[in-house]
Scaffold this motif. Structure first.
Motif, PDB file in Angstrom:
ATOM      1  N   GLN A 124      18.380  -7.635  23.105  1.00 52.74           N
ATOM      2  CA  GLN A 124      19.222  -9.038  23.195  1.00 52.74           C
ATOM      3  C   GLN A 124      19.089  -9.655  24.294  1.00 52.74           C
ATOM      4  OE1 GLN A 124      22.710  -9.120  21.274  1.00 52.74           O
ATOM      5  NE2 GLN A 124      21.707  -7.768  19.677  1.00 52.74           N
ATOM      6  N   LYS A 165      20.093 -20.137  14.158  1.00 54.19           N
ATOM      7  CA  LYS A 165      21.186 -20.191  14.766  1.00 54.19           C
ATOM      8  C   LYS A 165      22.394 -19.120  14.435  1.00 54.19           C
ATOM      9  CE  LYS A 165      24.666 -23.166  17.191  1.00 54.19           C
ATOM     10  NZ  LYS A 165      25.194 -24.364  17.576  1.00 54.19           N
ATOM     11  N   GLU A 166      22.476 -19.273  12.738  1.00 48.77           N
ATOM     12  CA  GLU A 166      23.197 -18.463  12.016  1.00 48.77           C
ATOM     13  C   GLU A 166      23.087 -17.026  12.134  1.00 48.77           C
ATOM     14  OE1 GLU A 166      25.898 -16.459   9.426  1.00 48.77           O
ATOM     15  OE2 GLU A 166      25.871 -18.664  10.380  1.00 48.77           O
ATOM     16  N   TYR A 187      23.204 -15.861  16.483  1.00 51.24           N
ATOM     17  CA  TYR A 187      24.345 -15.969  16.911  1.00 51.24           C
ATOM     18  C   TYR A 187      25.549 -15.164  16.182  1.00 51.24           C
ATOM     19  CZ  TYR A 187      23.130 -19.732  20.532  1.00 51.24           C
ATOM     20  OH  TYR A 187      22.411 -19.959  21.349  1.00 51.24           O
ATOM     21  N   ASN A 188      25.312 -15.310  14.937  1.00 47.44           N
ATOM     22  CA  ASN A 188      26.464 -14.698  14.009  1.00 47.44           C
ATOM     23  C   ASN A 188      26.104 -13.347  13.483  1.00 47.44           C
ATOM     24  OD1 ASN A 188      27.933 -16.852  14.733  1.00 47.44           O
ATOM     25  ND2 ASN A 188      27.365 -18.062  12.600  1.00 47.44           N
ATOM     26  N   GLN A 189      24.781 -12.951  13.411  1.00 49.72           N
ATOM     27  CA  GLN A 189      24.642 -11.589  12.893  1.00 49.72           C
ATOM     28  C   GLN A 189      24.205 -10.646  14.000  1.00 49.72           C
ATOM     29  OE1 GLN A 189      22.205 -11.741   9.188  1.00 49.72           O
ATOM     30  NE2 GLN A 189      23.136 -13.800   8.848  1.00 49.72           N
ATOM     31  N   LYS A 190      23.241 -11.192  14.743  1.00 52.37           N
ATOM     32  CA  LYS A 190      22.811 -10.245  15.754  1.00 52.37           C
ATOM     33  C   LYS A 190      23.593 -10.411  17.166  1.00 52.37           C
ATOM     34  CE  LYS A 190      18.363 -10.112  16.960  1.00 52.37           C
ATOM     35  NZ  LYS A 190      17.883  -8.693  17.007  1.00 52.37           N
ATOM     36  N   HIS A 191      24.476 -11.451  17.342  1.00 55.64           N
ATOM     37  CA  HIS A 191      25.234 -11.774  18.575  1.00 55.64           C
ATOM     38  C   HIS A 191      24.327 -11.888  19.787  1.00 55.64           C
ATOM     39  CE1 HIS A 191      28.382 -11.411  16.046  1.00 55.64           C
ATOM     40  NE2 HIS A 191      28.195 -10.315  15.465  1.00 55.64           N
ATOM     41  N   GLN A 192      23.118 -12.467  19.620  1.00 57.69           N
ATOM     42  CA  GLN A 192      22.198 -12.669  20.632  1.00 57.69           C
ATOM     43  C   GLN A 192      22.128 -14.059  20.914  1.00 57.69           C
ATOM     44  OE1 GLN A 192      18.476 -10.865  19.904  1.00 57.69           O
ATOM     45  NE2 GLN A 192      17.445 -11.474  21.878  1.00 57.69           N
ATOM     46  N   THR A 193      22.197 -14.563  22.121  1.00 63.79           N
ATOM     47  CA  THR A 193      21.933 -15.681  22.810  1.00 63.79           C
ATOM     48  C   THR A 193      20.779 -16.464  22.959  1.00 63.79           C
ATOM     49  OG1 THR A 193      24.326 -15.585  24.116  1.00 63.79           O
ATOM     50  CG2 THR A 193      22.659 -17.237  24.265  1.00 63.79           C
TER      51      THR A 193
END
Length: 214
Positions: free
Chosen positions: A112, A126-127, A130-136
């Motif tokens: 991550q 981005k989806e 950010y939303n599936q892997k929660h990686q910035t």
């Protein structure tokens, strides 16, 4: 009876779509002329109109009702995020949206880490991150050969469509993660679905029966 208008993504998808329509008795002779300069093609008998558009524009035409029905790749539907109904997976134009990069980048994805991602599909990237892997991640939008980005050090990985993977291989890149499977889809304007429910429903039913046989 009003015309039912179709927006088709230019190129291979439009060609395949017309071949599919032919199997249920929908033809458009005007479209077969390769030298034509026409923008809108009409089948008077069936009260149908067709026009070709760049893929990213198809969902826009459909959302705003300039087209009742659109045929376009799932990648474009996800990227454009327009309000419309996705009613049918047509099963052709199959490929995958993937995170790709050199082998060492696999570790960066696992841990991550803050990395740069180059892509033609910033919304999809981005989806996913950010939303599936929660990686910035930092997303960099490119329009040309995406494979170049990790090679010249612009990004650690890319998010792109993969068909055979041969371009990746030639450039020393690999598929590291799969984002989602892709194929051609049929989309319908929300108002048209109510107003023309009978005609559109019949069309979907006939296409489904042809697709089941393939």
């Amino acid at each position: 009876m009003r015309y039912l208008t179709f927006a088709l993504a230019k190129g291979r998808l439009a060609k395949k779509s017309m071949e599919l329509f032919e199997q249920i008795g929908i033809t458009c002779k005007e479209m077969e002329d390769p030298a034509t300069r026409k923008l809108i093609f009409v089948n008077e008998e069936l009260k149908l109109r067709f026009f070709l558009a760049k893929a990213p524009d198809v969902p826009t035409y459909v959302e705003y009702g300039a087209a009742d029905v659109g045929i376009v790749g799932k990648d474009t539907i996800l990227e454009e995020g327009r309000r419309m109904y996705e009613v049918l997976d047509l099963g052709y134009g199959k490929c995958r949206m993937c995170v790709c990069g050199p082998e060492p980048a696999r570790e960066l994805l696992k841990h991550q880490e803050l990395i740069r991602v180059a892509t033609k599909y910033p919304h999809i990237a981005k989806e996913y991150f950010y939303n599936q892997k929660h990686q910035t991640v930092e997303i960099i939008k490119l329009n040309g050969s995406i494979e170049l980005a990790p090679i010249v050090g612009l990004s650690e990985v890319i998010v792109d469509i993969v068909e055979t993977g041969s371009t990746l291989k030639e450039n020393g890149l690999k598929v590291l993660e799969e984002v989602c499977p892709l194929s051609a889809r049929m989309v319908v304007n929300q108002v048209s679905m109510k107003m023309e429910n009978e005609r559109i429903g019949k069309l979907i039913g006939e296409l489904k029966s042809v697709l089941c046989m393939e």
